[in-house]
Design an enzyme around this catalytic site. Structure first.
Site, PDB file in Angstrom:
ATOM      1  N   GLU A 165      54.927  35.500  45.912  1.00 22.39           N
ATOM      2  CA  GLU A 165      53.656  34.781  46.040  1.00 22.39           C
ATOM      3  C   GLU A 165      53.754  33.312  45.635  1.00 22.39           C
ATOM      4  O   GLU A 165      52.755  32.613  45.588  1.00 22.39           O
ATOM      5  CB  GLU A 165      52.582  35.487  45.201  1.00 22.39           C
ATOM      6  CG  GLU A 165      52.302  36.909  45.660  1.00 22.39           C
ATOM      7  CD  GLU A 165      51.144  37.577  44.931  1.00 22.39           C
ATOM      8  OE1 GLU A 165      50.586  36.946  44.002  1.00 22.39           O
ATOM      9  OE2 GLU A 165      50.801  38.721  45.280  1.00 22.39           O
ATOM     10  N   GLU A 180      41.740  44.435  33.753  1.00 23.85           N
ATOM     11  CA  GLU A 180      41.605  45.855  34.071  1.00 23.85           C
ATOM     12  C   GLU A 180      42.085  46.744  32.929  1.00 23.85           C
ATOM     13  O   GLU A 180      41.936  47.965  32.980  1.00 23.85           O
ATOM     14  CB  GLU A 180      42.410  46.198  35.332  1.00 23.85           C
ATOM     15  CG  GLU A 180      41.694  45.887  36.633  1.00 23.85           C
ATOM     16  CD  GLU A 180      41.511  44.394  36.847  1.00 23.85           C
ATOM     17  OE1 GLU A 180      40.421  43.994  37.272  1.00 23.85           O
ATOM     18  OE2 GLU A 180      42.455  43.624  36.590  1.00 23.85           O
ATOM     19  N   THR A 195      39.554  36.991  32.261  1.00 27.56           N
ATOM     20  CA  THR A 195      40.865  36.340  32.245  1.00 27.56           C
ATOM     21  C   THR A 195      40.945  35.227  33.286  1.00 27.56           C
ATOM     22  O   THR A 195      40.398  35.335  34.386  1.00 27.56           O
ATOM     23  CB  THR A 195      41.982  37.366  32.489  1.00 27.56           C
ATOM     24  OG1 THR A 195      41.653  38.162  33.625  1.00 27.56           O
ATOM     25  CG2 THR A 195      42.158  38.265  31.279  1.00 27.56           C
ATOM     26  N   ASN A 223      36.947  38.874  36.146  1.00 30.80           N
ATOM     27  CA  ASN A 223      35.980  39.967  36.069  1.00 30.80           C
ATOM     28  C   ASN A 223      35.798  40.488  34.650  1.00 30.80           C
ATOM     29  O   ASN A 223      36.533  40.145  33.734  1.00 30.80           O
ATOM     30  CB  ASN A 223      36.446  41.117  36.953  1.00 30.80           C
ATOM     31  CG  ASN A 223      37.863  41.569  36.616  1.00 30.80           C
ATOM     32  OD1 ASN A 223      38.828  40.930  37.026  1.00 30.80           O
ATOM     33  ND2 ASN A 223      38.007  42.640  35.871  1.00 30.80           N
ATOM     34  N   ASP A 255      34.176  43.692  40.050  1.00 34.62           N
ATOM     35  CA  ASP A 255      35.460  42.987  40.084  1.00 34.62           C
ATOM     36  C   ASP A 255      35.368  41.747  40.962  1.00 34.62           C
ATOM     37  O   ASP A 255      36.328  41.361  41.621  1.00 34.62           O
ATOM     38  CB  ASP A 255      36.594  43.910  40.559  1.00 34.62           C
ATOM     39  CG  ASP A 255      37.971  43.270  40.400  1.00 34.62           C
ATOM     40  OD1 ASP A 255      38.120  42.372  39.557  1.00 34.62           O
ATOM     41  OD2 ASP A 255      38.899  43.669  41.133  1.00 34.62           O
TER      42      ASP A 255
END
Length: 704
Positions: A83, A197, A254, A274, A319
């Site tokens: 990425e 998460e 975050t 989120n 989210d």
């Protein structure tokens, strides 16, 4: 339409490039250079502080792009999602790969100059919600800066790749990770983190580029009550918007990806993520806006002082992060030049915000959405439909967009010539099933407060085909002034790559189907394509050496979409392999790739189900919570990580337990779940996967 002074300067430099050296930044990188990069160089993640991903280079253009060919390529040793955005400084190309490795190449010849491996422990992989990816480097002076998956910030000597200093930026006993690229402002290296998460508290920190000393830390959500007496005013204000014992669950927020900086206003803009858990009824019983979740926040880079915020999704419960690409520009709106910030976050709305004040200028949905009836322009708040609040109704809600977002981390691009923002769009729904009596487990597995197995794909070919048909991707050209779509290129599926816009009138993007494509930025007409042999999710960049323009992109299928939805929704046009490479193109390039290797897959030939059918419901739940984020929805695996339905251990209960319970493959990222799941529960998961594999073998269709 007229644009701001930065855009005008960029356009003029493109016409007078011969007046400047191709490699003007071969010495130390400075703020002036990042603000207005020397011709041909790419010094920071989005090319400059405004993050427009627009290059003034035009040697490759509409007339000659058909002659583009591969100049050179480099195989990578990390067969996971790629990425990163390469940097080009002084004729050298610097990249990061999966597992936070760094490599330096001669930008002209492709010769490997040095490489650096921070040796991230394999067991860190279980802390990463969305693959072991890395998005790039920061640069300042003679150093490069790397954020590692296990939470370190490392300074490297740019010439040699030797480590200069290293700082641990997180509590490594918790599930923090770093996947985003650092930004460097005024000699301060700015870095955030991920992990919402898994029950962490978000923040962004600044470190001295020379020494690595921490200079300040900006928390995005309040902490425990005992911290209240010493907290700054902005956190005291936020605390009033939270309820319950939220700090025990981390809170989330975050800052895992996007940032931008305005040197004139001296404002650093961060995108906040989120809530942790997603389900607000557990995170903050009774509701509340939960500042500063899902917000863009402006702070002073010297001190970390709060200046303003705009919250896109108050009381976030889906989210819906605001960590997507933040872009700065000057636009003429209602006859006035406005300094704006633009973002297309997960929630499906394109926001244009006054970046001096944080005041909302406009917001329109850029994809179909069903969780609101729009945005109230007086308050700036979304007008939610009551059924969207599954946290309040206690009933399932299928949201469009879903948790994957209408747009994820893949960067947009802007063309000052066309006045358009180009968005890699995702059109996909997500079922939110509120989980009754949910309990956190911050050691392992997603901690989101919903039943992740309840909405899994059934073993029904018609249902799966319908879901595939409804799950799409697109390249959308968006007019940010008129808040309208101008054109689109439809894709069969989601998770297509980030974008690059150039003064040559071109738009470059990789696709999930394995192509690297050049489009006309004006109308989206495809002008050129290259078969990359793998899905391309990373954004391209461009640079110039000795008067010759190059375009570079990292190729390598991966990230959360290939892992979590797995084969169920991805294999529209056949399975996509991971072949990780750096690809570099130029006009007249004659290099070729080796023949694509065949995708080797074990046959779908599972042993018979011998488990207790009465216990399948609990096994399904455990699979969804602890396994699905890496091994696929409903155990339909990806081509990036092992497809458990095809595992050689599926018929070996002891071998299965040695991996899942005992951690035999910990160094590869498959850690022990002994402290979370009993041996009986682990055996239950094996039997569930056997059952699913037999269903799919009988079912046939994609992925089998």
């Amino acid at each position: 339409m007229r644009f701001g002074i930065v855009a005008v300067l960029a356009a003029s430099l493109a016409l007078t490039g011969c007046a400047k050296s191709d490699n003007a930044a071969s010495g130390g990188v400075t703020e002036a250079m990042i603000t207005s990069p020397p011709d041909g160089e790419w010094l920071t993640y989005g090319r400059d502080y405004g993050e427009q991903r627009y290059s003034p280079l035009d040697k490759i253009n509409l007339d000659n792009v058909k002659d583009l060919g591969l100049a050179w390529s480099a195989d990578l040793d990390t067969a996971r999602g790629q990425e990163g955005t390469p940097l080009m400084i002084g004729g050298k190309l610097y990249i990061t790969t999966a597992w936070s490795k760094v490599k330096a190449y001669d930008g002209k010849t492709g010769k490997l100059l040095w490489e650096y491996d921070p040796k991230v422990p394999g067991e860190t992989g279980v802390k990463a919600c969305c693959d072991v990816v890395n998005r790039g480097l920061g640069a300042w002076g003679d150093k490069l800066f790397l954020g590692t998956l296990d939470g370190r910030l490392i300074a490297l000597d740019r010439e040699t790749g030797k480590e200069v200093w290293s700082q641990v930026t997180v509590d490594q006993t918790k599930a923090y990770t770093i996947t985003g690229a650092p930004r460097v402002v005024k000699g301060k290296v700015i870095i955030g983190n991920g992990g919402a998460e898994y029950g962490v508290r978000g923040y962004v920190s600044a470190y001295d580029a020379d020494s690595g000393k921490q200079l300040w830390r900006f928390y995005t959500v309040p902490g425990a009550p005992e911290e209240a007496k010493d907290e700054p005013e902005y956190l005291a204000k936020a605390r009033k918007t939270w309820n319950g014992e939220f700090w025990k669950l981390g809170g989330g927020g975050t800052v895992w990806d996007s940032m931008a900086y305005d040197p004139e206003l001296d404002l650093l803009y961060i995108g906040v993520g989120n809530g942790s858990p997603w389900n607000q009824s557990y995170r903050s019983p009774g509701g509340g806006d939960n500042l500063y979740l899902s917000s863009i926040v402006a702070i002073r880079p010297d001190t970390g002082e709060y200046v303003w915020h705009y919250q896109e999704t108050p009381g976030e419960t889906w989210d819906f992060t605001a960590t997507q690409h933040i872009m700065l520009a000057t636009l003429k709106i209602d006859g006035k030049e406005r300094k704006v910030l633009m973002q297309a976050p997960k929630n499906g709305f394109f926001y244009v915000i006054d970046r001096e004040t944080g005041k909302l200028i406009s917001a329109k949905n850029y994809v179909p959405q069903n969780w609101t009836t729009g945005v109230d322009m007086k308050t700036g708040r979304p007008i939610e439909v009551p059924e969207a609040r599954y946290d309040k109704t206690g009933k399932p809600f299928v949201s469009t967009p879903g948790a994957g977002g209408a747009h994820s981390w893949h960067p947009m691009a802007f063309s000052p010539k066309e006045g358009l923002v180009y968005i890699p769009v995702i059109e996909a729904a997500f079922p939110y099933f509120p989980e009754a009596n949910w309990k956190p487990n911050t050691k392992r597995g997603f901690n989101v407060g919903i039943d992740q197995a309840a909405g899994g794909m059934p073993a029904d070919l018609a249902a799966r085909n319908g879901a595939r048909a409804a799950t799409k991707g697109a390249l959308v050209a968006w007019d940010p002034v008129a808040q309208k779509e101008r054109w689109r290129v439809p894709y069969q599926g989601p998770w297509n790559g980030g974008l690059l816009s150039t003064a040559g009138g071109l738009l470059f993007q990789g696709t999930a189907a394995g192509n690297f494509v050049a489009y006309d930025a004006k109308d989206g007409k495809q002008l050129w394509s290259f078969a990359a042999q793998t899905g391309v999710v990373a954004p391209p960049m461009t640079y110039m050496i000795d008067g010759e323009q190059y375009v570079a992109v990292l190729a390598g299928w991966g990230g959360i979409w290939p892992l979590a939805p797995g084969g169920v929704l991805n294999e529209v046009a056949g399975p996509v392999p991971n072949i990780s490479r750096l690809l570099v193109f130029k006009l007249g390039g004659k290099a070729t790739l080796p023949p694509a290797p065949p995708l080797s897959r074990m046959p779908l030939d599972p042993p018979p189900f011998t488990g207790d059918k009465a216990k399948l419901a609990s096994a399904l739940y455990n699979y969804g919570r602890y396994c699905g984020q890496c091994h696929g929805d409903a155990a339909v695996g990806s081509t990036v990580l092992p497809d458990l339905r095809r595992s050689a251990l599926l018929g070996d209960a002891d071998g299965w337990a040695s991996v899942v319970h005992d951690g035999a493959l910990q160094d590869n990222g498959m850690v022990s779940f002994a402290g979370t799941l009993s041996r009986q529960e682990i055996e239950g998961i094996r039997q569930y996967v056997i059952m699913r594999a037999n269903e799919d073998k009988k079912l046939g269709g994609p992925g089998t």
